[in-house]
Design an enzyme around this catalytic site. Structure first.
Site, PDB file in Angstrom:
ATOM      1  CG  HIS A  97      -2.327   0.561   0.821  1.00 34.86           C
ATOM      2  ND1 HIS A  97      -3.438   0.438   1.614  1.00 34.86           N
ATOM      3  CD2 HIS A  97      -2.749   1.268  -0.259  1.00 34.86           C
ATOM      4  CE1 HIS A  97      -4.476   1.031   1.041  1.00 34.86           C
ATOM      5  NE2 HIS A  97      -4.080   1.550  -0.088  1.00 34.86           N
ATOM      6  CG  ASP A 122      -6.051  -0.327   4.646  1.00 32.87           C
ATOM      7  OD1 ASP A 122      -5.907  -1.351   5.341  1.00 32.87           O
ATOM      8  OD2 ASP A 122      -5.107   0.239   4.066  1.00 32.87           O
ATOM      9  CG  HIS A 124      -3.753  -1.860   8.765  1.00 29.78           C
ATOM     10  ND1 HIS A 124      -4.012  -2.875   7.861  1.00 29.78           N
ATOM     11  CD2 HIS A 124      -3.403  -2.448   9.936  1.00 29.78           C
ATOM     12  CE1 HIS A 124      -3.816  -4.040   8.465  1.00 29.78           C
ATOM     13  NE2 HIS A 124      -3.448  -3.813   9.721  1.00 29.78           N
ATOM     14  CG  ASP A 126      -2.112   2.146   5.448  1.00 29.93           C
ATOM     15  OD1 ASP A 126      -1.658   1.443   6.357  1.00 29.93           O
ATOM     16  OD2 ASP A 126      -2.651   1.669   4.435  1.00 29.93           O
ATOM     17  CG  HIS A 139       2.820  -1.693   4.368  1.00 25.15           C
ATOM     18  ND1 HIS A 139       2.316  -2.966   4.196  1.00 25.15           N
ATOM     19  CD2 HIS A 139       3.259  -1.644   5.641  1.00 25.15           C
ATOM     20  CE1 HIS A 139       2.445  -3.657   5.333  1.00 25.15           C
ATOM     21  NE2 HIS A 139       3.014  -2.866   6.207  1.00 25.15           N
ATOM     22  CG  ASP A 241      -4.942  -3.148   2.241  1.00 24.15           C
ATOM     23  OD1 ASP A 241      -5.079  -4.381   2.217  1.00 24.15           O
ATOM     24  OD2 ASP A 241      -3.938  -2.578   2.720  1.00 24.15           O
ATOM     25  CG  ASP A 243      -5.527  -4.992   5.244  1.00 24.93           C
ATOM     26  OD1 ASP A 243      -6.375  -4.090   5.146  1.00 24.93           O
ATOM     27  OD2 ASP A 243      -4.321  -4.758   5.489  1.00 24.93           O
ATOM     28  CD  GLU A 286      -0.259  -4.300   1.639  1.00 24.38           C
ATOM     29  OE1 GLU A 286       0.191  -5.457   1.809  1.00 24.38           O
ATOM     30  OE2 GLU A 286       0.364  -3.263   1.971  1.00 24.38           O
TER      31      GLU A 286
END
Length: 323
Positions: A97, A122, A124, A126, A139, A241, A243, A286
């Site tokens: 990412h 996402d 996260h 980031d 990332h 992303d 995830d 990702e």
């Protein structure tokens, strides 16, 4: 209706776990398994990566391999800017990412006078910097680059001057100054953050549609509210992303997190967001098949990618064309 151009970015320099460079190939296998002609339908360009430098000694503990990452992001920004300038829609398939900031830099280089909004789907946030990151994995830093922030109020590291040089160079890439404002950033299902990120998100009131909120309101309402929050933005970039999916669907990614989207929810969410004609770029990132079994993540991600692409190709124009 704009033609889609695939921009393939195999760099995994920003990740803490190896293998995301193979995510695009995993998508191609999923495409083949499904009997789809997806990768034959669109022109594609492969952005040069520097993954071979993973075998070199890393000398940037607070932002691993940031020197090579700067070079890669310059390549990404050029590819995205050129794609937009020839009137095509850049659809970016990326390794890790950190590459997303190169995409944002390319968008702002193409639209320097447009107000950019970002929807970040996402697990996260980031939004770390070399000053705040507990891991040094880049990332976790692309949005801090795009926002042009260091978050020194929550500083835990003292990066070396060389690291700071490359960090500042990244923040200036494509556009010298903040590429977006905090109020023009919307998170969806972010649920794994560190204290410096929580502080920054709270300080600026950045909206995160939690998974509970998604379930309570439903995908159509969340998509509409996310877009409404960006009503003052001329252009929008959507970054997905994998995830963001619940970890039972997302074993094949470097940092899976429980309690996330289902594949069906992700398909609907991406489709509805990309109906908005202000969306000028989409990214999927990702996918790591080395952490997977039977290519499950890429199979799920490919279904989401097809839905997203259909939305781009078939959306109705609700506003005047972006110049």
């Amino acid at each position: 209706m704009k033609k889609v151009k695939l921009i393939e970015v195999r760099s995994e320099l920003g990740a803490g776990t190896r293998g995301a460079s193979m995510g695009i190939e995993a998508l191609r296998v999923a495409c083949w398994d499904k009997g789809s002609d997806y990768f034959k339908r669109f022109n594609s360009v492969s952005v040069p990566d520097l993954n071979y430098t993973l075998f070199d000694k890393d000398v940037f503990p607070n932002a691993h391999r940031i020197d090579s990452i700067l070079t890669v992001q310059k390549n990404i920004a050029n590819a995205v800017e050129q794609t937009i300038n020839i009137g095509m829609f850049p659809l970016v398939l990326a390794g890790d990412h950190s590459n997303a900031h190169g995409t944002i830099a390319g968008i702002k280089a193409a639209y320097p006078n447009k107000t950019l909004g970002v929807i970040w789907i996402d697990a996260h946030a980031d939004i770390h910097s070399p000053y705040t990151s507990p891991s040094g994995n880049v990332h976790g830093m692309p949005l801090a680059m795009a926002l042009n922030v260091d978050n020194l109020e929550r500083q835990i590291n003292d990066p070396a001057p060389e690291t700071v040089f490359f960090w500042n160079s990244l923040k200036k890439l494509g556009y010298d100054g903040p590429k977006l404002k905090p109020e023009h950033l919307v998170y969806i299902v972010v649920r794994d953050t560190e204290e410096p990120e929580d502080f920054f998100i709270s300080k600026y009131g950045i909206k995160n549609f939690t998974y509970d909120e998604v379930n309570q309101k439903g995908i159509p309402q969340v998509a509409q509210e996310a877009l409404d929050r960006l009503k003052d933005c001329d252009i929008i970039y959507v970054s997905f992303d994998v995830d963001s999916l619940d970890s039972k669907f997302s074993k094949g990614t470097g940092t899976p997190v429980e309690t996330g989207l289902t594949v069906t929810q992700a398909k609907e969410l991406n489709y509805l967001l990309l109906q908005d004609p202000r969306v000028v770029c989409y990214e999927m990132t990702e996918i790591n098949p080395t952490l997977d079994t039977e290519n499950t993540m890429a199979e799920n991600a490919f279904d989401i990618l097809e839905a997203a692409t259909d939305a781009i190709l078939h959306r109705e124009s609700k506003s005047t064309a972006i110049q």
